[in-house]
Design a protein around this motif. Structure first.
Motif, short mmCIF file in Angstrom:
data_model
loop_
_atom_site.label_atom_id
_atom_site.label_comp_id
_atom_site.label_asym_id
_atom_site.label_seq_id
_atom_site.Cartn_x
_atom_site.Cartn_y
_atom_site.Cartn_z
N MET A 1 -4.26 0.05 -4.66
CA MET A 1 -3.32 1.25 -4.68
C MET A 1 -2.15 1.19 -5.94
O MET A 1 -1.31 1.99 -6.06
CB MET A 1 -2.58 1.44 -3.37
N ARG B 1 1.55 4.15 -2.98
CA ARG B 1 1.34 5.51 -3.06
C ARG B 1 2.57 6.37 -3.08
O ARG B 1 2.33 7.35 -3.31
CB ARG B 1 0.51 5.68 -1.68
N VAL C 1 0.83 -1.21 0.13
CA VAL C 1 0.18 -0.11 0.14
C VAL C 1 0.70 1.23 0.04
O VAL C 1 0.62 2.30 -0.80
CB VAL C 1 -1.05 0.17 1.15
#
Ligand code: FAD
Ligand code: NAP
Length: 313
Positions: free
Chosen positions: A75, A27, A23
């Motif tokens: 993501m 990002r 994740v």
């Protein structure tokens, strides 16, 4: 011909540490690749209710791990069903070889291969896993309120588990194969003072006893190793605490290790002894071994990797 893939960050392992790293690295626009290994979702896929992961009063372990996988995927993390069989850390980019034949070259590696509880290897132990036999008091102790429990082992884990289980159980019998514990003195003192705990020295577990409807443990058969005398102890829970083995096979000869095989990290970071290789979760942690701490370390590892890559540029 074998495929070669290059990535900035290769995440090895798909437990809470791996997916959380996925994740955060996604990002950070690092386009990570995550290789799931033989147990997609990790240890929590082997349990039922999880009641201590924040945000979920109760969730089935496998469901939690599917949610984490979906989150990492959403993501932008590329998740691949493969097993890393070799990791060459001698030069950068690092080179990981997959069981599929794919070669992954990468500027940074986040190791999240977890750890495994050791088991005794009895058929009856296997038969009642999840139905009274457990290796995690923090996870399952709550289900034995007012019940009698046995704990197997004589190290820090066994003593800590026995002490913790007195919060729930009416009685805890600590079964150890010798007459001396290898746990720290302070823990032994606490154990000996606790009126709910009865040590049973020089005994080994021969069999877990149980019934099928409803499926559950009813007791254990134990043997005195000095006299060979066999006896039975009624109980509802059997906690096996004979040690954990970190899944360090890929790096045990190249990284610094601690406490019998856990990957060492610089305090407060996830940096291992090789720059560019980061480690998170149960692989580094002999002490807490929880999903939430593993997830937290996965986050740290992605942030550490991001910083490392920025410095290289
Ligand atoms: P793991 O979950 O161990 O995952 C390791 C991952 O690495 C796996 O996906 C595996 O496939 C992968 N892998 C290994 N080798 C390779 C390789 N060579 N190549 C690619 N991938 C590889 N914790 C809680 O907080 N609450 C609970 O209620 C709870 N219940 C539990 C119940 C049980 C029965 C067990 C066994 C554990 C429980 N735990 C619980 C502990 C929790 O599961 C662990 O702390 C957590 O899963 C550790 O996460 P991790 O990401 O470090 O590794
Ligand atoms: P451990 O120290 O290796 O102890 C394992 C225990 O299980 C030993 O008492 C051993 O008996 C027993 N055992 C092993 N195999 C067995 C078998 N097949 N049948 C019956 N008994 C068996 O493992 P641990 O307690 O999980 O600790 C692992 C590491 O983590 C240690 O370094 C420990 O100090 C550390 N740790 C630290 C903390 C803390 O700091 N609070 C907490 C937990 C763990 P013998 O004694 O006869 O060998």
């Amino acid at each position: 011909m074998a495929e070669t893939r290059h990535t900035k960050v290769l995440i090895i392992g798909s437990g809470p540490a791996g997916y959380t790293a996925g994740v955060y690295a996604s990002r950070a626009m690092l386009n990570p690749i995550l290789v799931q290994g033989i147990e997609p979702g990790g240890q929590l896929t082997t349990t039922t209710e999880v009641e201590n992961y924040p945000g979920f009063t109760e969730i089935q372990g496998p469901d939690l791990m599917i949610k984490m996988q979906e989150h990492a995927s959403a993501m932008g993390c590329e998740i691949i069903g493969d097993i890393i069989t070799d990791l060459d850390t001698s030069a950068r980019p690092f080179k990981a070889t997959g069981d599929s034949g794919t070669v992954y070259t990468t500027d940074a590696v986040i190791l999240c291969t977890g750890a495994r509880a050791k088991w005794l290897g009895l058929d009856s132990e296997e038969a009642y896993k999840g139905f009274g036999v457990s290796a995690c008091a923090t996870c399952d102790g709550f289900f034995y309120r007012g019940q009698e429990i046995v704990v197997i082992g004589g190290g820090n884990t066994a003593v800590e588990e026995a002490l913790f289980l007195t919060n729930f159980a009416s009685k805890v019998t600590l079964i150890h194969r010798r007459d001396e514990l290898r746990a720290e003195k302070i823990l032994i003192d606490r154990l000996m003072k606790n009126e709910k705990i009865e040590p049973l020295w020089d005994h080994v577990l021969e069999d877990v006893l149980g019934e099928d409807t409803p499926k559950g443990v009813t007791g254990v058969r134990v043997k005195n190793v000095k006299t060979d005398a066999v006896s039975e102890i009624p109980c509802k829970g059997v906690f096996v605490a004979i040690g954990h083995a970190p899944a360090n096979e890929l790096v045990k000869d190249v990284l610094e290790l601690h406490n019998g095989g856990y990957v060492s990290v610089k305090p407060g970071t996830t940096e291992t002894s090789i720059p560019g290789i980061f480690a998170a979760g149960d692989l580094t942690d002999h002490k807490y071994r929880q999903a939430i701490t593993s997830a937290g370390m996965g986050c740290m590892a992605a942030l550490d990797a991001e910083r490392f890559l920025a410095e290289q540029e």
